[in-house]
Design a protein around this motif. Structure first.
Motif, mmCIF file in Angstrom:
data_model
loop_
_atom_site.group_PDB
_atom_site.id
_atom_site.type_symbol
_atom_site.label_atom_id
_atom_site.label_comp_id
_atom_site.label_asym_id
_atom_site.label_seq_id
_atom_site.Cartn_x
_atom_site.Cartn_y
_atom_site.Cartn_z
ATOM 1 N N ASP A 192 0.830 -1.205 0.000
ATOM 2 C CA ASP A 192 0.000 0.000 0.000
ATOM 3 C C ASP A 192 0.861 1.251 0.000
ATOM 4 O OD1 ASP A 192 -2.710 1.339 0.478
ATOM 5 O OD2 ASP A 192 -1.517 2.123 2.132
ATOM 6 N N SER A 193 0.490 2.216 -0.842
ATOM 7 C CA SER A 193 1.232 3.465 -0.925
ATOM 8 C C SER A 193 0.255 4.625 -1.100
ATOM 9 C CB SER A 193 2.238 3.404 -2.090
ATOM 10 O OG SER A 193 3.196 4.430 -1.980
ATOM 11 N N ALA A 194 0.794 5.803 -1.442
ATOM 12 C CA ALA A 194 -0.015 6.994 -1.714
ATOM 13 C C ALA A 194 0.870 8.001 -2.416
ATOM 14 C CB ALA A 194 -0.568 7.591 -0.426
ATOM 15 N N ASP A 195 0.256 8.856 -3.220
ATOM 16 C CA ASP A 195 1.077 9.820 -3.951
ATOM 17 C C ASP A 195 1.796 10.792 -3.022
ATOM 18 O OD1 ASP A 195 -1.186 11.303 -3.242
ATOM 19 O OD2 ASP A 195 -1.674 11.920 -5.293
ATOM 20 N N VAL A 196 1.175 11.144 -1.874
ATOM 21 C CA VAL A 196 1.796 12.122 -0.987
ATOM 22 C C VAL A 196 2.892 11.528 -0.104
ATOM 23 C CG1 VAL A 196 -0.199 13.652 -0.931
ATOM 24 C CG2 VAL A 196 -0.013 11.802 0.755
ATOM 25 N N TYR A 197 3.054 10.204 -0.097
ATOM 26 C CA TYR A 197 4.142 9.628 0.684
ATOM 27 C C TYR A 197 5.472 10.046 0.059
ATOM 28 C CZ TYR A 197 0.743 6.422 2.913
ATOM 29 O OH TYR A 197 -0.316 5.879 3.609
ATOM 30 N N SER A 198 6.202 10.894 0.778
ATOM 31 C CA SER A 198 7.492 11.407 0.307
ATOM 32 C C SER A 198 7.406 12.012 -1.092
ATOM 33 C CB SER A 198 8.569 10.308 0.360
ATOM 34 O OG SER A 198 8.897 9.992 1.696
ATOM 35 N N LYS A 199 6.290 12.724 -1.323
ATOM 36 C CA LYS A 199 6.102 13.471 -2.578
ATOM 37 C C LYS A 199 6.240 12.588 -3.821
ATOM 38 C CE LYS A 199 7.961 17.597 -0.328
ATOM 39 N NZ LYS A 199 9.011 18.648 -0.333
ATOM 40 N N GLY A 200 5.694 11.374 -3.731
ATOM 41 C CA GLY A 200 5.730 10.457 -4.866
ATOM 42 C C GLY A 200 6.885 9.480 -4.830
ATOM 43 N N ALA A 201 7.883 9.744 -3.995
ATOM 44 C CA ALA A 201 9.063 8.875 -3.957
ATOM 45 C C ALA A 201 8.727 7.468 -3.474
ATOM 46 C CB ALA A 201 10.137 9.489 -3.066
ATOM 47 N N ALA A 202 7.756 7.342 -2.559
ATOM 48 C CA ALA A 202 7.399 6.012 -2.055
ATOM 49 C C ALA A 202 6.859 5.136 -3.172
ATOM 50 C CB ALA A 202 6.379 6.130 -0.930
ATOM 51 N N GLU A 203 5.985 5.692 -4.010
ATOM 52 C CA GLU A 203 5.464 4.925 -5.144
ATOM 53 C C GLU A 203 6.586 4.562 -6.113
ATOM 54 O OE1 GLU A 203 0.840 6.365 -5.759
ATOM 55 O OE2 GLU A 203 2.437 7.586 -6.630
ATOM 56 N N SER A 204 7.483 5.499 -6.360
ATOM 57 C CA SER A 204 8.582 5.237 -7.292
ATOM 58 C C SER A 204 9.506 4.143 -6.767
ATOM 59 C CB SER A 204 9.387 6.518 -7.541
ATOM 60 O OG SER A 204 8.596 7.503 -8.168
ATOM 61 N N ILE A 205 9.819 4.190 -5.479
ATOM 62 C CA ILE A 205 10.689 3.169 -4.881
ATOM 63 C C ILE A 205 10.000 1.813 -4.887
ATOM 64 C CG2 ILE A 205 11.754 2.443 -2.709
ATOM 65 C CD1 ILE A 205 12.353 5.424 -2.180
ATOM 66 N N LEU A 206 8.709 1.791 -4.579
ATOM 67 C CA LEU A 206 7.963 0.535 -4.646
ATOM 68 C C LEU A 206 7.989 -0.005 -6.066
ATOM 69 C CD1 LEU A 206 6.117 -1.642 -3.473
ATOM 70 C CD2 LEU A 206 4.175 -0.098 -3.842
ATOM 71 N N GLY A 207 7.795 0.869 -7.058
ATOM 72 C CA GLY A 207 7.835 0.435 -8.455
ATOM 73 C C GLY A 207 9.162 -0.200 -8.824
ATOM 74 N N GLU A 208 10.259 0.384 -8.343
ATOM 75 C CA GLU A 208 11.583 -0.183 -8.606
ATOM 76 C C GLU A 208 11.770 -1.497 -7.870
ATOM 77 O OE1 GLU A 208 14.081 0.782 -10.657
ATOM 78 O OE2 GLU A 208 12.672 2.241 -11.465
ATOM 79 N N ALA A 209 11.242 -1.581 -6.652
ATOM 80 C CA ALA A 209 11.432 -2.777 -5.826
ATOM 81 C C ALA A 209 10.707 -3.995 -6.376
ATOM 82 C CB ALA A 209 10.958 -2.493 -4.402
ATOM 83 N N ILE A 210 9.612 -3.776 -7.105
ATOM 84 C CA ILE A 210 8.850 -4.915 -7.648
ATOM 85 C C ILE A 210 9.183 -5.187 -9.104
ATOM 86 C CG2 ILE A 210 6.931 -4.546 -6.035
ATOM 87 C CD1 ILE A 210 5.398 -3.221 -8.379
ATOM 88 N N LYS A 211 10.058 -4.394 -9.686
ATOM 89 C CA LYS A 211 10.384 -4.541 -11.099
ATOM 90 C C LYS A 211 10.933 -5.939 -11.378
ATOM 91 C CE LYS A 211 11.947 -0.944 -13.164
ATOM 92 N NZ LYS A 211 12.828 0.184 -13.595
#
Length: 342
Positions: free
Chosen positions: A57-76
């Motif tokens: 689970d994430s959200a766009d406001v978590y670290s100004k979008g960085a959380a979603e980006s890091i999650l995206g890299e982690a599941i790549k």
């Protein structure tokens, strides 16, 4: 890992899910939560998947979008159909007049941006992060329905709604045959039981599954807080206490005393007991756990695979009970007409 249906849907989710609020560490609030980078996130995702936890689970406001980006890299590179991705939008994300809320403009932009950051072409569960009273519900719900029909979103939910916000939305969706909310990401813990007053009966009646956030009471049920002792130097409460729900200290320690006693009886940790208590509550579909490191994550994963006894649950219920506001205290006197959800 136990799986449950997400509200009144055919979608199955693990009873524990992983929250990515610790990813990125940008901004005053999220830097206090953690600063997990891509390499660390990959390891945490590995630990989760090994335990059967595949909902992130994430959200766009978590670290100004960085959380979603890091999650995206982690599941790549991982099979997409083996993952459940959840995210949220509504809060301000940018300086423009339309970079906030649940308007058609903002929701379409927010979903497209989240898909890009996550590196996927669909989101399994998309939730409105809060209610937007400025935008007509017809506009919000029809837009979400269009995004479902377009294949960008699979299931819909909300977060931090009041009872009338949620019920009005569900009634409108039913009227027009639009996709219905099946999840409500809500604050709920042993020291924050407001969810039970109205949102839980509503969820039971309408088939909305609780996705529980901050299940350890904004970091107060970690086992580190003790009566008469100073706040540990490592506690995130030094920086984040003002952001979260207030809790009376004597009430907190009354609950912690019972948690300590049950920990001695079971050999489980205080966080594991607090999480297990939540997993036995009506309407709960999944509990979002967070972790700054692998050790914390493995500790929290130990909340499943066993159950508190009915007697232990009753002791925790009694210690954490508070006087309900009106009209809930009045309704509680007529349990034969207003039974507690089961």
């Amino acid at each position: 890992m136990e799986y449950r249906y997400l509200g009144n849907s055919g979608f199955r989710v693990p009873v524990l899910s992983f929250g990515t609020g610790t990813f990125g560490g940008q901004g005053a609030l999220f830097s206090a939560w953690g600063n997990t980078d891509v390499a660390q996130a990959r390891r945490l995702v590995d630990v989760c998947l090994d335990a059967g936890l595949n909902l992130f689970d994430s959200a766009d406001v978590y670290s100004k979008g960085a959380a979603e980006s890091i999650l995206g890299e982690a599941i790549k590179g991982r099979p997409r159909d083996g993952l459940i991705l959840s995210t949220k939008a509504t809060f301000r994300f940018g300086d423009g007049e339309n970079q906030v809320g649940s308007s058609r403009y903002h929701l379409i932009n927010a979903v497209d941006a989240a898909l890009k950051r996550l590196g996927t072409d669909y989101i399994d569960l998309f939730q409105l992060h809060g209610f937007d009273a400025r935008t007509p519900l017809e506009e919000t719900l029809s837009t979400l329905n269009d995004l479902v029909r377009a294949g960008k979103l699979r299931y819909l939910g909300v977060s931090n709604f009041s009872g009338w916000h949620l019920m009005k939305s569900l009634a409108l969706a039913d009227r027009y045959g639009w996709s219905r909310y099946v999840a409500h990401q809500a604050y709920y813990s042993l020291i924050g039981r407001d969810y039970e007053w109205e949102l839980m009966p509503l969820a039971a009646d309408q088939g909305v599954g609780a996705v529980v956030w901050s299940p350890l009471g904004w970091g107060r049920l970690t086992g580190k807080l003790r009566r008469g002792a100073a706040l540990p130097e490592t506690s995130r409460l030094h920086a984040t206490a003002d952001y979260g729900p207030p809790v009376d200290e004597e009430y907190l320690y009354k609950v912690v005393d019972v948690l300590d006693a049950i920990a001695a009886e079971t050999g489980k940790s205080i966080p594991q007991i607090a999480l297990n208590w939540l997993l036995q509550r009506p309407t709960v579909s999944t509990v979002v756990i967070g972790a700054r490191n692998e050790e914390q994550l493995k500790q929290n994963l130990g909340a499943v695979g066993w159950n508190l006894t009915p007697e232990q649950v009753a002791r925790l219920d009694a210690a954490s009970q508070t006087t309900k506001p009106y009209p809930y205290w009045h309704q509680a006197g007529f349990a034969y007409r207003n039974p507690t959800p089961v």
